[in-house]
Scaffold this motif. Structure first.
Motif, mmCIF file in Angstrom:
data_model
loop_
_atom_site.group_PDB
_atom_site.id
_atom_site.type_symbol
_atom_site.label_atom_id
_atom_site.label_comp_id
_atom_site.label_asym_id
_atom_site.label_seq_id
_atom_site.Cartn_x
_atom_site.Cartn_y
_atom_site.Cartn_z
ATOM 1 N N MET A 253 0.841 -1.175 0.000
ATOM 2 C CA MET A 253 0.000 0.000 0.000
ATOM 3 C C MET A 253 0.890 1.243 0.000
ATOM 4 S SD MET A 253 -3.041 1.026 2.668
ATOM 5 C CE MET A 253 -3.783 -0.547 2.406
ATOM 6 N N LYS A 254 0.501 2.267 -0.747
ATOM 7 C CA LYS A 254 1.289 3.480 -0.841
ATOM 8 C C LYS A 254 1.314 4.210 0.501
ATOM 9 C CE LYS A 254 0.550 4.459 -5.695
ATOM 10 N NZ LYS A 254 0.090 5.467 -6.655
ATOM 11 N N PRO A 255 2.458 4.789 0.860
ATOM 12 C CA PRO A 255 2.573 5.481 2.151
ATOM 13 C C PRO A 255 1.568 6.620 2.321
ATOM 14 C CG PRO A 255 4.741 5.163 1.188
ATOM 15 C CD PRO A 255 3.741 4.740 0.160
ATOM 16 N N ASP A 256 1.286 7.391 1.261
ATOM 17 C CA ASP A 256 0.335 8.495 1.406
ATOM 18 C C ASP A 256 -1.084 7.977 1.633
ATOM 19 O OD1 ASP A 256 0.490 7.554 -1.248
ATOM 20 O OD2 ASP A 256 -0.438 9.389 -2.022
ATOM 21 N N ARG A 257 -1.428 6.811 1.085
ATOM 22 C CA ARG A 257 -2.752 6.242 1.315
ATOM 23 C C ARG A 257 -2.900 5.796 2.769
ATOM 24 N NH1 ARG A 257 -5.686 1.075 0.365
ATOM 25 N NH2 ARG A 257 -7.866 1.701 0.299
ATOM 26 N N ILE A 258 -1.902 5.130 3.307
ATOM 27 C CA ILE A 258 -1.987 4.684 4.700
ATOM 28 C C ILE A 258 -2.026 5.885 5.635
ATOM 29 C CG2 ILE A 258 0.455 4.354 5.250
ATOM 30 C CD1 ILE A 258 -2.290 1.896 6.174
ATOM 31 N N THR A 259 -1.349 6.968 5.283
ATOM 32 C CA THR A 259 -1.398 8.188 6.090
ATOM 33 C C THR A 259 -2.823 8.748 6.112
ATOM 34 O OG1 THR A 259 0.903 8.681 5.595
ATOM 35 C CG2 THR A 259 -0.451 10.512 6.360
ATOM 36 N N ARG A 260 -3.469 8.765 4.947
ATOM 37 C CA ARG A 260 -4.860 9.240 4.881
ATOM 38 C C ARG A 260 -5.795 8.326 5.672
ATOM 39 N NH1 ARG A 260 -3.659 9.694 -0.625
ATOM 40 N NH2 ARG A 260 -5.110 7.999 -1.080
ATOM 41 N N ILE A 261 -5.567 7.031 5.586
ATOM 42 C CA ILE A 261 -6.392 6.080 6.339
ATOM 43 C C ILE A 261 -6.208 6.297 7.838
ATOM 44 C CG2 ILE A 261 -6.653 3.636 6.928
ATOM 45 C CD1 ILE A 261 -6.053 3.041 3.942
ATOM 46 N N ASN A 262 -4.963 6.464 8.274
ATOM 47 C CA ASN A 262 -4.691 6.697 9.696
ATOM 48 C C ASN A 262 -5.454 7.923 10.196
ATOM 49 O OD1 ASN A 262 -2.919 4.530 9.857
ATOM 50 N ND2 ASN A 262 -1.107 5.793 9.538
ATOM 51 N N GLU A 263 -5.396 9.003 9.440
ATOM 52 C CA GLU A 263 -6.067 10.236 9.858
ATOM 53 C C GLU A 263 -7.588 10.065 9.845
ATOM 54 O OE1 GLU A 263 -6.568 13.952 11.418
ATOM 55 O OE2 GLU A 263 -4.813 12.649 11.360
ATOM 56 N N ARG A 264 -8.102 9.385 8.849
ATOM 57 C CA ARG A 264 -9.556 9.162 8.776
ATOM 58 C C ARG A 264 -10.034 8.315 9.952
ATOM 59 N NH1 ARG A 264 -13.801 8.291 4.979
ATOM 60 N NH2 ARG A 264 -15.634 8.513 6.303
ATOM 61 N N VAL A 265 -9.280 7.284 10.290
ATOM 62 C CA VAL A 265 -9.632 6.434 11.436
ATOM 63 C C VAL A 265 -9.625 7.262 12.714
ATOM 64 C CG1 VAL A 265 -8.819 4.524 12.882
ATOM 65 C CG2 VAL A 265 -8.970 4.241 10.401
ATOM 66 N N ARG A 266 -8.601 8.093 12.901
ATOM 67 C CA ARG A 266 -8.533 8.939 14.096
ATOM 68 C C ARG A 266 -9.726 9.891 14.163
ATOM 69 N NH1 ARG A 266 -7.758 13.595 15.870
ATOM 70 N NH2 ARG A 266 -7.469 14.491 13.820
ATOM 71 N N GLU A 267 -10.057 10.509 13.041
ATOM 72 C CA GLU A 267 -11.196 11.434 13.001
ATOM 73 C C GLU A 267 -12.510 10.724 13.317
ATOM 74 O OE1 GLU A 267 -11.036 13.095 9.093
ATOM 75 O OE2 GLU A 267 -9.376 14.457 9.586
ATOM 76 N N GLU A 268 -12.715 9.559 12.744
ATOM 77 C CA GLU A 268 -13.966 8.826 12.980
ATOM 78 C C GLU A 268 -14.069 8.324 14.414
ATOM 79 O OE1 GLU A 268 -16.651 8.720 11.277
ATOM 80 O OE2 GLU A 268 -15.808 9.764 9.555
ATOM 81 N N LEU A 269 -12.951 7.931 15.008
ATOM 82 C CA LEU A 269 -12.982 7.531 16.418
ATOM 83 C C LEU A 269 -13.369 8.720 17.288
ATOM 84 C CD1 LEU A 269 -9.847 5.231 16.635
ATOM 85 C CD2 LEU A 269 -12.246 4.539 16.734
ATOM 86 N N SER A 270 -12.833 9.897 16.967
ATOM 87 C CA SER A 270 -13.187 11.102 17.718
ATOM 88 C C SER A 270 -14.667 11.406 17.572
ATOM 89 C CB SER A 270 -12.360 12.299 17.239
ATOM 90 O OG SER A 270 -11.000 12.092 17.523
ATOM 91 N N ALA A 271 -15.193 11.247 16.367
ATOM 92 C CA ALA A 271 -16.616 11.498 16.130
ATOM 93 C C ALA A 271 -17.490 10.504 16.895
ATOM 94 C CB ALA A 271 -16.917 11.423 14.635
ATOM 95 N N ALA A 272 -17.010 9.278 17.032
ATOM 96 C CA ALA A 272 -17.788 8.240 17.708
ATOM 97 C C ALA A 272 -17.726 8.328 19.223
ATOM 98 C CB ALA A 272 -17.292 6.869 17.271
ATOM 99 N N LEU A 273 -16.832 9.131 19.739
ATOM 100 C CA LEU A 273 -16.574 9.170 21.174
ATOM 101 C C LEU A 273 -17.839 9.417 21.997
ATOM 102 C CD1 LEU A 273 -14.242 8.879 23.122
ATOM 103 C CD2 LEU A 273 -13.792 11.301 22.875
ATOM 104 N N TYR A 274 -18.720 10.278 21.516
ATOM 105 C CA TYR A 274 -19.927 10.602 22.282
ATOM 106 C C TYR A 274 -21.112 9.722 21.916
ATOM 107 C CZ TYR A 274 -17.211 14.546 23.799
ATOM 108 O OH TYR A 274 -16.226 15.321 24.352
#
Length: 117
Positions: free
Chosen positions: A1-22
């Motif tokens: 997998m391309k490094p820039d794609r995994i970076t985008r996935i990492n950030e998206r996962v972090r954002e969605e976890l934050s959104a799910a927190l409440y």
């Protein structure tokens, strides 16, 4: 997998976890506002993710919140499955980091130095 794609996935996962927190575990009596997802590191095969968590509060509060996060791991994973279009939903491994607390201490020291001088 391309490094820039995994970076985008990492950030998206972090954002969605934050959104799910409440949305996860409402009524459990925990102060979810004390939790910050600092980073997510999804493995290249998308099967696992290490999620660094910073918690504001004393050690007892941190233990309680980490236990709550781990207890609702499946709920967070379900949220990711529903919101992030990945072939696999990574198994989450929550790990505590003190990055925010250390940053706050540095800022406090800088404020004290500025006041002295």
């Amino acid at each position: 997998m391309k490094p820039d794609r995994i970076t985008r996935i990492n950030e998206r996962v972090r954002e969605e976890l934050s959104a799910a927190l409440y949305r996860v575990g409402p009524g459990d009596g925990v102060e979810a506002g004390r939790v910050s997802f600092v980073s997510a590191k999804v493995s290249p095969d998308l099967h696992n993710a290490i999620v660094e968590v910073s918690i504001l509060g004393d050690e007892a509060q941190a233990r309680t919140l980490m236990s709550w996060l781990r207890g609702h791991r499946a709920d967070f994973q379900r949220h990711l499955a529903d919101t992030v279009g990945l072939k696999y939903t990574p198994v989450l491994d929550f790990r505590r980091t003190e990055a925010i607390e250390k940053g706050a201490r540095v800022l406090s020291i800088l404020d004290e130095l500025a006041a002295q001088g």
